[in-house]
Design a protein around this motif. Sequence first.
Motif, PDB file in Angstrom:
ATOM      1  N   GLY A 107       0.831  -1.212   0.000  1.00  0.00           N
ATOM      2  CA  GLY A 107       0.000   0.000   0.000  1.00  0.00           C
ATOM      3  C   GLY A 107       0.853   1.245   0.000  1.00  0.00           C
ATOM      4  O   GLY A 107       1.834   1.374  -0.752  1.00  0.00           O
ATOM      5  N   VAL A 108       0.542   2.166   0.900  1.00  0.00           N
ATOM      6  CA  VAL A 108       1.311   3.416   0.969  1.00  0.00           C
ATOM      7  C   VAL A 108       2.732   3.140   1.497  1.00  0.00           C
ATOM      8  O   VAL A 108       3.634   3.969   1.367  1.00  0.00           O
ATOM      9  CB  VAL A 108       0.526   4.468   1.797  1.00  0.00           C
ATOM     10  N   ALA A 133      -1.038  -3.671  -3.518  1.00  0.00           N
ATOM     11  CA  ALA A 133      -2.091  -2.760  -3.055  1.00  0.00           C
ATOM     12  C   ALA A 133      -3.407  -3.534  -3.061  1.00  0.00           C
ATOM     13  O   ALA A 133      -3.493  -4.611  -3.655  1.00  0.00           O
ATOM     14  CB  ALA A 133      -2.190  -1.553  -3.982  1.00  0.00           C
ATOM     15  N   ARG A 134      -4.411  -2.932  -2.399  1.00  0.00           N
ATOM     16  CA  ARG A 134      -5.712  -3.619  -2.364  1.00  0.00           C
ATOM     17  C   ARG A 134      -6.281  -3.791  -3.765  1.00  0.00           C
ATOM     18  O   ARG A 134      -6.831  -4.806  -4.107  1.00  0.00           O
ATOM     19  CB  ARG A 134      -6.699  -2.803  -1.523  1.00  0.00           C
ATOM     20  N   ASP A 157      -4.846  -7.297  -4.017  1.00  0.00           N
ATOM     21  CA  ASP A 157      -5.680  -8.219  -3.218  1.00  0.00           C
ATOM     22  C   ASP A 157      -6.859  -8.732  -4.049  1.00  0.00           C
ATOM     23  O   ASP A 157      -7.294  -9.867  -3.872  1.00  0.00           O
ATOM     24  CB  ASP A 157      -6.240  -7.511  -1.968  1.00  0.00           C
ATOM     25  N   PHE A 166      -1.934 -11.330  -1.701  1.00  0.00           N
ATOM     26  CA  PHE A 166      -1.128 -10.446  -0.859  1.00  0.00           C
ATOM     27  C   PHE A 166       0.343 -10.496  -1.295  1.00  0.00           C
ATOM     28  O   PHE A 166       0.789 -11.464  -1.910  1.00  0.00           O
ATOM     29  CB  PHE A 166      -1.192 -10.908   0.599  1.00  0.00           C
ATOM     30  N   VAL A 167       1.099  -9.501  -0.872  1.00  0.00           N
ATOM     31  CA  VAL A 167       2.541  -9.480  -1.152  1.00  0.00           C
ATOM     32  C   VAL A 167       3.247 -10.709  -0.563  1.00  0.00           C
ATOM     33  O   VAL A 167       4.260 -11.167  -1.080  1.00  0.00           O
ATOM     34  CB  VAL A 167       3.209  -8.191  -0.596  1.00  0.00           C
ATOM     35  N   SER A 209      10.130  -1.646   8.990  1.00  0.00           N
ATOM     36  CA  SER A 209      10.242  -0.241   9.376  1.00  0.00           C
ATOM     37  C   SER A 209       8.942   0.138  10.075  1.00  0.00           C
ATOM     38  O   SER A 209       7.882   0.176   9.441  1.00  0.00           O
ATOM     39  CB  SER A 209      10.475   0.611   8.125  1.00  0.00           C
ATOM     40  N   ASN A 211       5.997   2.150  12.207  1.00  0.00           N
ATOM     41  CA  ASN A 211       5.393   3.492  12.194  1.00  0.00           C
ATOM     42  C   ASN A 211       4.579   3.687  13.474  1.00  0.00           C
ATOM     43  O   ASN A 211       3.380   3.884  13.437  1.00  0.00           O
ATOM     44  CB  ASN A 211       4.523   3.692  10.949  1.00  0.00           C
TER      45      ASN A 211
END
Length: 282
Positions: A107-108, A133-134, A157, A166-167, A209, A211
């Motif tokens: 996604g983002v 991404a979705r 997705d 999915f990834v 990473s 957030n």
Amino acid sequence: MFKILTKKIMVPSIKLFEIEAPLVARKALPGQFVILRIDEHGERIPLTIFDYDRARGTVFIIFQEVGKSTMQLGAMEEGDLLLDLVGPLGLPMKEERDKKIVCVGGGVGVAPVFLKARSLYENKNYVISIIGARTKNLLILEEEMRQVSHEIYITTDDGSYGRHGFVTEALKEVLEKNRPDLVLAVGPVMMMRACSEVTRPYGVETLVSLNSIMVDGTGMCGCCRVMVDGKVRFTCSDGPVFDGHLVDFKELMSRQNRFLEEERIASERFIQMCRKIERCDN
Ligand code: NAD
Ligand code: FES
């Protein structure tokens, strides 16, 4: 004050800003982030540095409008001024050379992966990227990621573009046929946890990473606390990149959800206020 020089709408809810911030641009490295405030009443918003231009003295950020503060940020235009922008914060990602590395962006989360992938590519690593991404219309930075990858897998997705799924499914395939030295995964917490679980049986080092919710961004308030290998770590000053096999994702998810109700109320109030202003303008 920090001027927004360029604004680009990537998809309706995801925007890119180029911001004049010469001191930040001079020092920024892959993996680092900034914290900005729109005005004196503003929440402190941590955002990964998507890119920088040292010659122009600018940094680029990409953000998704998910709550009141990011909606307010998204409504700003070229020429508008941000009250403050602090950075670069966090530890830069460790440099690697001559390795086979998989960069996964969900996604983002593709935005924070880009700079790391480019740096790995420039440092003679073999970069395999997986971006997902979705749905097709939410996929960002495909061309940019292609340019810094030796191989690229794209997933949605709903199957509207690239591979259906999915990834993590593409990641499993890569692990089976082309065992990498390192996996870097950035995106929603559920995705980073799932990627770490996929790589665990293969014994492949996996970096994520995080957030976390932040306030000061310098290791003083404790807000971004995360448990890594049973020890308290601060995402802002010890991270944001950690070994995904050692992160307590369950605790991280519960901390991420602490202010959902407050965020919902603030977003609703902001939307109502915007509607009132629109009615007055008309
Ligand atoms: P999303 O929910 O659309 O997911 C993006 C992709 O991640 C999906 O297409 C899928 O391939 C993968 N994914 C999602 N859930 C998965 C699961 N359970 N198992 C395996 N794969 C999964 O993502 P979005 O709406 O673009 O992102 C929003 C989230 O990303 C927010 O929670 C935001 O806080 C987070 N985010 C994280 C970072 C970071 O630095 N880690 C940066 C930006 C945004
Ligand atoms: Fe305060 Fe990390 S944001 S310690």
